[in-house]
Write a protein that holds these residues in place. Structure first.
Motif, PDB file in Angstrom:
ATOM      1  N   TYR A 126      -4.588  -0.052  -4.888  1.00 14.57           N
ATOM      2  CA  TYR A 126      -4.211   0.536  -3.521  1.00 14.57           C
ATOM      3  C   TYR A 126      -2.790   0.120  -3.069  1.00 14.57           C
TER       4      TYR A 126
ATOM      5  N   CYS B 229       0.002  -0.494   2.736  1.00 20.14           N
ATOM      6  CA  CYS B 229      -0.028   0.380   3.996  1.00 20.14           C
ATOM      7  C   CYS B 229       1.460   0.501   4.385  1.00 20.14           C
TER       8      CYS B 229
ATOM      9  N   CYS C 288       0.397  -2.998  10.151  1.00 18.19           N
ATOM     10  CA  CYS C 288      -0.916  -2.814   9.674  1.00 18.19           C
ATOM     11  C   CYS C 288      -1.698  -4.051   9.793  1.00 18.19           C
TER      12      CYS C 288
ATOM     13  N   ARG D 239      -9.142  -3.284   3.058  1.00 21.43           N
ATOM     14  CA  ARG D 239      -8.518  -1.665   2.678  1.00 21.43           C
ATOM     15  C   ARG D 239      -9.611  -1.342   1.630  1.00 21.43           C
TER      16      ARG D 239
ATOM     17  N   SER E 103     -11.555   1.938   3.178  1.00 18.17           N
ATOM     18  CA  SER E 103     -10.685   3.293   2.885  1.00 18.17           C
ATOM     19  C   SER E 103     -10.157   3.117   1.428  1.00 18.17           C
TER      20      SER E 103
ATOM     21  N   GLY F 278      -7.056   7.082   2.120  1.00 21.95           N
ATOM     22  CA  GLY F 278      -5.676   6.981   3.270  1.00 21.95           C
ATOM     23  C   GLY F 278      -5.121   8.201   3.324  1.00 21.95           C
TER      24      GLY F 278
ATOM     25  N   TRP G  43       2.276   5.967   2.639  1.00 19.79           N
ATOM     26  CA  TRP G  43       0.731   6.071   2.682  1.00 19.79           C
ATOM     27  C   TRP G  43       0.355   5.104   3.795  1.00 19.79           C
ATOM     28  N   TYR G  44      -0.701   5.648   4.250  1.00 21.63           N
ATOM     29  CA  TYR G  44      -1.423   4.968   5.511  1.00 21.63           C
ATOM     30  C   TYR G  44      -2.838   4.400   5.074  1.00 21.63           C
ATOM     31  N   CYS G  45      -3.468   3.308   5.059  1.00 18.08           N
ATOM     32  CA  CYS G  45      -4.648   3.161   4.706  1.00 18.08           C
ATOM     33  C   CYS G  45      -5.655   3.489   5.476  1.00 18.08           C
ATOM     34  N   SER G  46      -5.583   3.450   6.787  1.00 17.16           N
ATOM     35  CA  SER G  46      -6.649   3.873   7.681  1.00 17.16           C
ATOM     36  C   SER G  46      -6.368   4.933   8.736  1.00 17.16           C
TER      37      SER G  46
ATOM     38  N   CYS H  17      -3.832   3.337  11.373  1.00 17.64           N
ATOM     39  CA  CYS H  17      -2.661   3.343  10.946  1.00 17.64           C
ATOM     40  C   CYS H  17      -1.741   4.721  10.972  1.00 17.64           C
TER      41      CYS H  17
END
Ligand SMILES: [Zn+2]
Length: 288
Positions: free
Chosen positions: A20, A23, A28, A35, A39, A42, A49-52, A55
């Protein structure tokens, strides 16, 4: 079952980090462990890259803020030579014809091009050739005329810029666009950002534009949503995040073209273009 994280984390921490990516949102608050539970997918935005979804929405807000400001920075482009002078240089018009056409267009309050067509002093094709010379771009080659194209360009942008996709090759990574009145660099730039293809301009006649737009077919599973009422960057981000949830977006791209901010959200099966009209500044409107 309660697990002591302290004993578990050091051993697996490295593995998670490679599985992973971190983020990209500096603020974050999700931990690596959260994370992995919350998710696994993402949303990718370019290199970030955004984890949620939270974000992503925060990042989208920043993106929209900078894109809305971007309209101010773009300088208007005005061709050096007037269309009349180009036609004169090409020998399409004589000095006298140009003078009388200019006087008539002033009298009637119409564009010079309109007057020239009405008086039969220049054809649509001659005017297109003159515009191409004015801007320093080619006229559409006759071998390219009349080819059907499937392209996922928002129709609102094509109409706003009076541009028609003429050729689109994903393999050659090339996108050919025909403009009627002026080359809109913001459209070319936006397309390059969205498609990763090289976008090249040429000039077409108004008739070719109408005919080509009829040949244009939409890409399946691709929608277009346009918001004409001005929204704040925060509202835009909220709207975009809502659509991202709806289609299960994995990737998002952002661009700006003329008075629109364009976000493209792509999920596994569906793609959606969400466009927001933004307030135009005095300087930016000069381009129109
Ligand atoms: Zn995050």
């Amino acid at each position: 079952m309660k697990v002591s994280l302290g004993s578990l984390l050091p051993a697996v921490d490295r593995g998670w980090k490679s599985m992973y990516a971190a983020c990209s949102l500096a603020t974050c608050r999700n931990t690596l462990l959260m994370r992995s539970v919350q998710s696994r997918v993402g949303i990718n935005v370019g290199q970030a890259w955004y984890c949620s979804m939270d974000c992503f929405a925060a990042a989208a807000r920043t993106m929209f803020t900078s894109l809305c400001g971007g309209t101010v920075l773009e300088m208007p482009h005005v061709p050096r030579r007037s269309i009349g002078l180009v036609l004169l240089a090409k020998g399409t018009l004589t000095d006298e014809q140009l003078r009388s056409a200019l006087a008539q267009s002033k009298l009637r309050g119409e564009e010079l091009e309109e007057t020239l067509i009405r008086l039969g002093l220049a054809s649509e094709r001659q005017l297109t050739a003159a515009r191409a010379a004015q801007w320093g771009y080619p006229v559409l080659g006759q071998d390219r005329v009349g080819q059907p194209v499937q392209a996922d360009v928002p129709s609102i942008l094509l109409q706003t810029c009076t541009a028609a996709p003429l050729h689109y090759s994903m393999t050659a990574k090339r996108f050919l666009l025909g403009f009627v009145y002026r080359v809109e660099h913001s459209l070319l730039n936006a397309l390059e950002q969205m498609t990763e293809c090289r976008a090249e301009p040429c000039f077409i006649t108004p008739t070719e534009y109408v005919e080509q737009m009829e040949r244009l077919t939409a890409v399946p599973d691709c929608e277009e949503v346009v918001f004409e009422n001005p929204q704040t960057p925060a509202q835009m981000a909220k709207t975009a995040a809502g659509f991202a949830v709806e289609i299960g977006a994995r990737e998002a791209r952002f661009a700006q073209c003329r008075e629109y901010v364009w976000s493209r959200l792509a999920g596994k099966r569906r793609k959606i273009d969400v466009l927001f009209r933004v307030k135009i500044t005095a300087e930016a409107s000069l381009r129109g």
